[in-house]
Scaffold this active site. Structure first.
Site, PDB file in Angstrom:
ATOM      1  N   LYS A 160       0.821  -1.210   0.000  1.00 51.80           N
ATOM      2  CA  LYS A 160       0.000   0.000   0.000  1.00 51.80           C
ATOM      3  C   LYS A 160       0.863   1.272   0.000  1.00 51.80           C
ATOM      4  O   LYS A 160       0.441   2.314  -0.478  1.00 51.80           O
ATOM      5  CB  LYS A 160      -0.922   0.034   1.226  1.00 51.80           C
ATOM      6  CG  LYS A 160      -1.831  -1.174   1.412  1.00 51.80           C
ATOM      7  CD  LYS A 160      -2.989  -1.166   0.443  1.00 51.80           C
ATOM      8  CE  LYS A 160      -4.049  -2.217   0.785  1.00 51.80           C
ATOM      9  NZ  LYS A 160      -3.571  -3.605   0.664  1.00 51.80           N
ATOM     10  N   ASP A 161       2.075   1.169   0.546  1.00 54.53           N
ATOM     11  CA  ASP A 161       2.970   2.330   0.576  1.00 54.53           C
ATOM     12  C   ASP A 161       3.340   2.817  -0.829  1.00 54.53           C
ATOM     13  O   ASP A 161       3.647   3.987  -1.007  1.00 54.53           O
ATOM     14  CB  ASP A 161       4.274   1.987   1.308  1.00 54.53           C
ATOM     15  CG  ASP A 161       4.080   1.795   2.807  1.00 54.53           C
ATOM     16  OD1 ASP A 161       3.229   2.497   3.394  1.00 54.53           O
ATOM     17  OD2 ASP A 161       4.791   0.952   3.389  1.00 54.53           O
TER      18      ASP A 161
END
Ligand SMILES: *Cc1c(COP(=O)(O)O)cnc(C)c1O
Length: 497
Positions: free
Chosen positions: A113-114
């Site tokens: 998700k980063d």
């Protein structure tokens, strides 16, 4: 060059620019924004091979975000992909015995998700500025673990924004909970709720549509926005690492330039794999996109039969970020295989809403041939972790292991000659208990934080900085509320009157 236009998958919305699509998040007719056509990347792999991650991100993203200036885009990218990542390569490609692994977990929260949430805040801020919105942006999110944390890291101390995250007090892993309550940043606010993820999600959705609350925000010069994966500003940055992986596979002689390369993607909301589909349409020689599910195999069933059916029992697995029955980004694929027909997509989505099910036409199903669906049971997943560790010493997380197991079956079934990249979406440290117990049951009862040190020993890597000593970091967020008090807590934090 004229601006790229974004349309709603449900066809009723007039066209908007990329910045408007990012700022709105979701189209007024309830659809998702999609580019009116997928641009081609007119660059040779032999050239891309020599780019840094940031340079590559710029050439790929500018094809989609055409109303951002060069400087705006470059600033967003450079603020996102910096020393927050513990690898200067950002998304390194690791070659093990017989397959390549694309590690997307080197960001601040150790999950893929980063890759998008480190840049989304900057895209959102820039979009607001371009559109002349002076309002403070309030990100409101419910999380089952990964998204909320990654969103907070992305938005922490970004001027003009605040972020409020609700998580189920007793529904996340010990490491995830520690990550949550120790979050720094003067504009972050974390609240545990007595209830499960669905309760948190329902409460958040209610606030998004509450007209009283909207009024109060308006008079305080604030607006809600969402960081969830349907925002086009999360999808576009994910296209980049497919090009990165291909170029690195050529550079390391894993494949020859021009060869088809398969990607095996652990999938939940269909955002990651959809970015691979877009990369293929941009001209990257992607072979098959292998969609890997855990026991919640709604996508496997859809790809094999053309029928989507969410009416089934929800299972909790050791790959919780893929425990999903409604895969929201699939709507963008439906739109594409319907020949960009908003009416068809809208009626399928209506079926999903009313009956939990829909079926595509044989013609649409034929267009799913870029994809292969597979799934792994809990037992398959544990076996994959152990066998890869035994054979190569590489320790993979539970989500990645789902993909690995599916790839093995896929290779056996199809006898494909294509080389493959396993997309690795989380660091094994984040799911240390399940990972180590799969290798040896003796680990199952140990303290979850002690296990981080064990993990370092057996994998010959070091505990990621963000987790090292996390159990002793000051707890900055202690609020726990009942699900009925969520809005009260939001109004209190924002000092709404
Ligand atoms: C979110 C997530 C996934 C699923 O990605 P989608 O884009 O939702 O398909 C897989 N693995 C991990 C670790 C994740 O956090």
């Amino acid at each position: 060059m004229s601006d790229m236009i974004y349309k709603s998958t449900r066809g009723h919305d007039s066209s908007v620019t990329s910045s408007a699509a990012i700022l709105r998040g979701i189209a007024p007719d309830g659809g998702l924004y999609v580019p009116s056509q997928i641009p081609k990347l007119g660059k040779e792999i032999s050239e891309l091979m020599h780019y840094t991650y940031q340079e590559l991100a710029e050439v790929v993203m500018r094809e989609f975000l055409t109303d951002f200036t060069k400087e705006e885009l470059r600033t967003c990218i450079n603020k996102a992909y910096d020393s927050k990542f513990d690898s200067p390569l950002i998304a390194p490609l690791k070659l093990t015995n017989d397959v390549a692994i694309l590690e997307l977990f080197h960001g601040p929260t150790l999950a893929f998700k980063d890759m998008a949430l480190s840049v989304l805040p900057h895209l959102l801020k820039t979009s607001a500025k371009k559109l002349g919105s002076e309002k403070e942006i309030i990100i409101l999110t419910a999380t089952s673990g990964d998204t909320g944390k990654a969103a907070m890291e992305g938005f922490a101390d970004v001027p003009g924004t605040k972020i409020i995250v609700f998580f189920p007090e007793n529904g996340v892993s010990p490491v995830q909970k520690a990550q949550m309550v120790t979050q720094t940043g003067s504009n972050t606010h974390v609240i545990g709720i007595v209830g499960n993820f669905d309760d948190a999600q329902t409460g958040v959705k209610k606030m998004f549509t509450d007209s009283d609350l909207a009024q109060k925000l308006e008079s305080s010069n604030m607006m809600f926005s969402s960081a969830n994966s349907i925002n086009i500003g999360r999808l576009v940055p994910q296209v980049v690492y497919y090009f990165r992986a291909y170029a690195d596979a050529v550079r390391s002689k894993y494949i020859n330039n021009g060869d088809e390369l398969d990607f095996v993607v652990p999938t939940g909301n269909f955002g990651n794999i959809l970015a691979g589909y877009y990369a293929k349409q941009m001209g990257l020689p992607v072979g098959t996109l292998v969609c890997a599910s855990n026991e919640n195999k709604v996508l496997f069933d859809f790809i094999s039969s053309g029928k989507y059916d969410a009416n089934r029992k929800f299972k909790l697995t050791m790959s919780p970020s893929m425990d999903i029955l409604i895969s929201s980004n699939l709507e963008r694929l439906l739109y594409a295989i319907a020949g960009n027909d908003g009416e068809v997509t809208a009626s399928l989505m209506e079926g999903l809403k009313t009956n939990g099910t829909y079926e595509v036409t044989p013609e649409m199903k034929e267009r799913l041939k870029d994809f292969h669906g597979g799934y792994a049971s809990e037992e398959d997943t544990a076996k994959a972790i152990k066998s890869v560790f035994d054979e190569s010493g590489y320790v993979m997380d539970t989500h990645t292991a789902v993909a690995f197991s599916v790839w093995q079956k896929y290779k056996q079934e199809t006898k494909t000659k294509n080389k493959a990249v396993i997309v690795s979406t989380a660091s094994p440290y984040k799911f240390a208990t399940d990972v180590l117990s799969s290798i040896d049951t003796k680990y199952a009862k140990e303290d979850p934080f002690e296990l981080l040190k064990e993990m370092a020993l057996i994998s010959k890597t070091s505990v990621p900085k963000s987790l090292d000593g996390i159990e002793n970091k000051p707890v900055l967020h202690k609020t726990v509320c009942d699900k009925a008090e969520m809005q009260f807590e939001v109004e209190k934090y924002l000092k709404l009157k």
